[in-house]
Design an enzyme around this catalytic site. Sequence first.
Site, PDB file in Angstrom:
ATOM      1  N   ASP A 155     145.792  84.470  66.663  1.00 24.07           N
ATOM      2  CA  ASP A 155     145.157  83.353  67.366  1.00 24.07           C
ATOM      3  C   ASP A 155     144.507  83.904  68.632  1.00 24.07           C
ATOM      4  O   ASP A 155     145.182  84.173  69.630  1.00 24.07           O
ATOM      5  CB  ASP A 155     146.191  82.286  67.728  1.00 24.07           C
ATOM      6  CG  ASP A 155     146.712  81.523  66.516  1.00 24.07           C
ATOM      7  OD1 ASP A 155     146.767  82.109  65.419  1.00 24.07           O
ATOM      8  OD2 ASP A 155     147.081  80.348  66.668  1.00 24.07           O
ATOM      9  N   LYS A 218     140.436  76.451  66.451  1.00 24.90           N
ATOM     10  CA  LYS A 218     141.621  75.809  67.023  1.00 24.90           C
ATOM     11  C   LYS A 218     141.238  75.179  68.351  1.00 24.90           C
ATOM     12  O   LYS A 218     140.479  75.767  69.126  1.00 24.90           O
ATOM     13  CB  LYS A 218     142.712  76.869  67.191  1.00 24.90           C
ATOM     14  CG  LYS A 218     143.988  76.412  67.869  1.00 24.90           C
ATOM     15  CD  LYS A 218     144.986  77.577  67.919  1.00 24.90           C
ATOM     16  CE  LYS A 218     146.205  77.263  68.763  1.00 24.90           C
ATOM     17  NZ  LYS A 218     147.132  78.421  68.860  1.00 24.90           N
ATOM     18  N   LYS A 254     142.779  73.813  63.353  1.00 27.97           N
ATOM     19  CA  LYS A 254     144.118  73.731  63.924  1.00 27.97           C
ATOM     20  C   LYS A 254     144.075  73.016  65.274  1.00 27.97           C
ATOM     21  O   LYS A 254     143.636  73.593  66.269  1.00 27.97           O
ATOM     22  CB  LYS A 254     144.710  75.131  64.092  1.00 27.97           C
ATOM     23  CG  LYS A 254     146.104  75.147  64.730  1.00 27.97           C
ATOM     24  CD  LYS A 254     146.648  76.567  64.843  1.00 27.97           C
ATOM     25  CE  LYS A 254     147.963  76.615  65.599  1.00 27.97           C
ATOM     26  NZ  LYS A 254     148.499  77.999  65.718  1.00 27.97           N
TER      27      LYS A 254
END
Length: 318
Positions: A155, A218, A254
């Site tokens: 991430d 995300k 996400k």
Amino acid sequence: MSARNPGMELDLGWISKVQVNQPAIIRHAEQIQKRRTVKKDWQAAWLLRAVTCIDLTTLSGDDTPSNIHRLCYKAAHPIREDLLRVMDMQDKGITTAAVCVYPARVADSVKALKAAGCNIPVASVATGFPAGQTPLQTKLDEIRIAVEDGAREIDIVISRTLVLTGQWEGLYEEIRQFRQACGDAHMKTILGTGELGSLTNVYKASMVAMMAGSDFIKTSTGKEAVNATLPVGIVMLRAVRDFYWKTGNKVGFKPAGGIRTAKDALTWLMLMKEELGDEWLKPKLFRLGASSLLADIERQIYHHVTGRYAAYHNLAMA
């Protein structure tokens, strides 16, 4: 995870034409929040689906091997076995989608999950998380170290400065280098949407991230003052849809930060279904970044099975 997103050449013409109708997006988000949620057996089924999409996360300065071990055990056994048996779901392989930790805790997580006999992937935040205010070479080294220690998902955080100053070529090149450093690990790109200034910037940053090869986009690190919100989610999901229509490549989504209750999880699942359809309602294309969400979901499932809410000692692992 889904197939890797190969990305595409940066299309500045597409980026320059983007304008987001903020009032319309906000009205739509308000309508979603007013809808009645699913009930009874349908709610339990949706909540179990939400569990399988959770990146169970700990990103605390006091993380130790022991609490990482506990987190990994909970990821492998997210819902009490007796509750699953009542619902006839005990043999369905219900686990969380991943465990998400700092790079320094990746090796501990890999070891703990292996000891639990579980093949859940370890995701690691990287690239100067959460602010991204770190030299580029340090960011790249951090990715490589996490991958070498066994992280299968990374991430990354973008440099928000590049968005706020309209440096789209710079943002594209930065993310391309992150993607190369990830190697075979899937890359989730955290936009830090609460710090991007406008929904138009959110759309543009989402699109540049996907053009650069992000496998997921995300919302947030969870450390910003404003994290995952429905207006931001709508804009990002529509960017995902536009990118799919143009390239045929499916990119995951996400939301993360501030998602704490079962009701929150159901709202995000319904938004995904509405904007992208059932195909995106799977862990390979949808994740929920959360640390405390699982406890409330298990509490709601306990209520569904027993008709009463759990006392603290009933769900000790939560």
